[in-house]
Design a protein around this motif. Structure first.
Motif, PDB file in Angstrom:
ATOM      1  N   GLY A   1       0.774  -1.233   0.000  1.00  0.00           N
ATOM      2  CA  GLY A   1       0.000   0.000   0.000  1.00  0.00           C
ATOM      3  C   GLY A   1       0.806   1.283   0.000  1.00  0.00           C
ATOM      4  O   GLY A   1       0.233   2.371   0.061  1.00  0.00           O
ATOM      5  N   ALA A   2       2.123   1.207  -0.105  1.00  0.00           N
ATOM      6  CA  ALA A   2       2.948   2.416  -0.094  1.00  0.00           C
ATOM      7  C   ALA A   2       2.749   3.251  -1.354  1.00  0.00           C
ATOM      8  O   ALA A   2       3.113   4.423  -1.378  1.00  0.00           O
ATOM      9  CB  ALA A   2       4.426   2.047   0.053  1.00  0.00           C
ATOM     10  N   CYS A   3       2.148   2.654  -2.391  1.00  0.00           N
ATOM     11  CA  CYS A   3       1.995   3.346  -3.670  1.00  0.00           C
ATOM     12  C   CYS A   3       0.563   3.824  -3.929  1.00  0.00           C
ATOM     13  O   CYS A   3       0.231   4.157  -5.068  1.00  0.00           O
ATOM     14  CB  CYS A   3       2.446   2.434  -4.805  1.00  0.00           C
ATOM     15  SG  CYS A   3       1.398   0.980  -5.032  1.00  0.00           S
ATOM     16  N   VAL A   4      -0.264   3.909  -2.909  1.00  0.00           N
ATOM     17  CA  VAL A   4      -1.662   4.309  -3.120  1.00  0.00           C
ATOM     18  C   VAL A   4      -1.748   5.742  -3.626  1.00  0.00           C
ATOM     19  O   VAL A   4      -1.138   6.657  -3.068  1.00  0.00           O
ATOM     20  CB  VAL A   4      -2.502   4.148  -1.833  1.00  0.00           C
ATOM     21  CG1 VAL A   4      -3.898   4.728  -2.005  1.00  0.00           C
ATOM     22  CG2 VAL A   4      -2.591   2.674  -1.445  1.00  0.00           C
ATOM     23  N   VAL A   5      -2.490   5.906  -4.717  1.00  0.00           N
ATOM     24  CA  VAL A   5      -2.833   7.205  -5.288  1.00  0.00           C
ATOM     25  C   VAL A   5      -4.326   7.163  -5.596  1.00  0.00           C
ATOM     26  O   VAL A   5      -4.960   6.113  -5.468  1.00  0.00           O
ATOM     27  CB  VAL A   5      -2.025   7.514  -6.578  1.00  0.00           C
ATOM     28  CG1 VAL A   5      -0.527   7.583  -6.280  1.00  0.00           C
ATOM     29  CG2 VAL A   5      -2.313   6.513  -7.679  1.00  0.00           C
ATOM     30  N   HIS A   6      -4.883   8.276  -5.996  1.00  0.00           N
ATOM     31  CA  HIS A   6      -6.285   8.306  -6.422  1.00  0.00           C
ATOM     32  C   HIS A   6      -6.321   8.504  -7.928  1.00  0.00           C
ATOM     33  O   HIS A   6      -5.666   9.407  -8.445  1.00  0.00           O
ATOM     34  CB  HIS A   6      -7.045   9.432  -5.736  1.00  0.00           C
ATOM     35  CG  HIS A   6      -7.092   9.306  -4.254  1.00  0.00           C
ATOM     36  ND1 HIS A   6      -7.636  10.272  -3.449  1.00  0.00           N
ATOM     37  CD2 HIS A   6      -6.669   8.332  -3.407  1.00  0.00           C
ATOM     38  CE1 HIS A   6      -7.548   9.905  -2.181  1.00  0.00           C
ATOM     39  NE2 HIS A   6      -6.950   8.727  -2.136  1.00  0.00           N
ATOM     40  N   VAL A   7      -7.055   7.647  -8.608  1.00  0.00           N
ATOM     41  CA  VAL A   7      -7.259   7.765 -10.051  1.00  0.00           C
ATOM     42  C   VAL A   7      -8.746   7.981 -10.266  1.00  0.00           C
ATOM     43  O   VAL A   7      -9.558   7.130  -9.888  1.00  0.00           O
ATOM     44  CB  VAL A   7      -6.770   6.517 -10.806  1.00  0.00           C
ATOM     45  CG1 VAL A   7      -7.059   6.636 -12.302  1.00  0.00           C
ATOM     46  CG2 VAL A   7      -5.274   6.287 -10.561  1.00  0.00           C
ATOM     47  N   ASP A   8      -9.077   9.152 -10.800  1.00  0.00           N
ATOM     48  CA  ASP A   8     -10.485   9.535 -10.969  1.00  0.00           C
ATOM     49  C   ASP A   8     -11.264   9.369  -9.671  1.00  0.00           C
ATOM     50  O   ASP A   8     -12.399   8.889  -9.656  1.00  0.00           O
ATOM     51  CB  ASP A   8     -11.129   8.757 -12.118  1.00  0.00           C
ATOM     52  CG  ASP A   8     -10.579   9.185 -13.477  1.00  0.00           C
ATOM     53  OD1 ASP A   8     -10.136  10.346 -13.606  1.00  0.00           O
ATOM     54  OD2 ASP A   8     -10.597   8.352 -14.406  1.00  0.00           O
ATOM     55  N   GLY A   9     -10.626   9.756  -8.562  1.00  0.00           N
ATOM     56  CA  GLY A   9     -11.276   9.761  -7.264  1.00  0.00           C
ATOM     57  C   GLY A   9     -11.313   8.438  -6.536  1.00  0.00           C
ATOM     58  O   GLY A   9     -11.850   8.350  -5.428  1.00  0.00           O
TER      59      GLY A   9
END
Length: 161
Positions: A46-54
């Motif tokens: 989970g260190a790479c979590v980003v939001h893509v289209d929310g």
């Protein structure tokens, strides 16, 4: 190579990527946004979590080309332009929700997604939601407190572990 365009933290960004380029690698290597961490390359940490289209996604599980045309939010876009921390970041600082800091960007991004879905989660709901994020330093207690505090809840009743 293909050309992709996405809005990253409110700014239109373009780049050339190979078909196998992961979003996390494009963000880090192509755009210099190194706050999104690579921890395991297997979507476990989970260190790479980003939001893509929310939607919160692990950026090591999506190809950069799949995000072509998308709106992407990273940890670098969470603070105000003047550097003022957002409520979640401030709560992590205030409640010591970080130690080495490696997991923190992914935790903050996951917390933002959780609070968007559930503005006042219980302690148990927070722990369940963070199941896909690994922290090897804190034992999660202060991370949970920070997320509860960011949601405006009293953290005095959160039991010590």
């Amino acid at each position: 190579m293909s050309e992709i365009t996405m809005v990253v933290n409110g700014t239109t960004r373009r780049g050339s990527v190979e078909g196998r380029t992961l979003l996390v690698d494009f963000l880090r290597d192509g755009l210099g946004l190194t706050g999104t961490h690579v921890g395991c390359d297997t979507s476990q940490c989970g260190a790479c979590v980003v939001h893509v289209d929310g939607v919160a996604v692990k950026a090591c599980t999506i190809l950069a080309a799949e995000a072509d045309g998308a709106e992407v939010s990273t940890i670098e876009g969470q603070a105000a332009p003047d550097g003022t921390l957002n409520a979640i970041q401030q709560a992590f600082q205030d409640h010591h929700g970080l130690q080495c800091g490696f997991c923190t960007p992914g935790m903050v991004m996951s917390a933002a997604a959780l609070l968007k879905e559930n503005p006042q989660p219980t302690e148990g709901e927070i722990r369940d939601y963070l199941e896909g994020n690994i922290c090897r330093c804190t034992g999660y207690h202060n991370i949970v407190k920070a997320i509860m505090a960011a949601s405006g809840q009293d953290v005095g009743a959160v039991a010590a572990e």
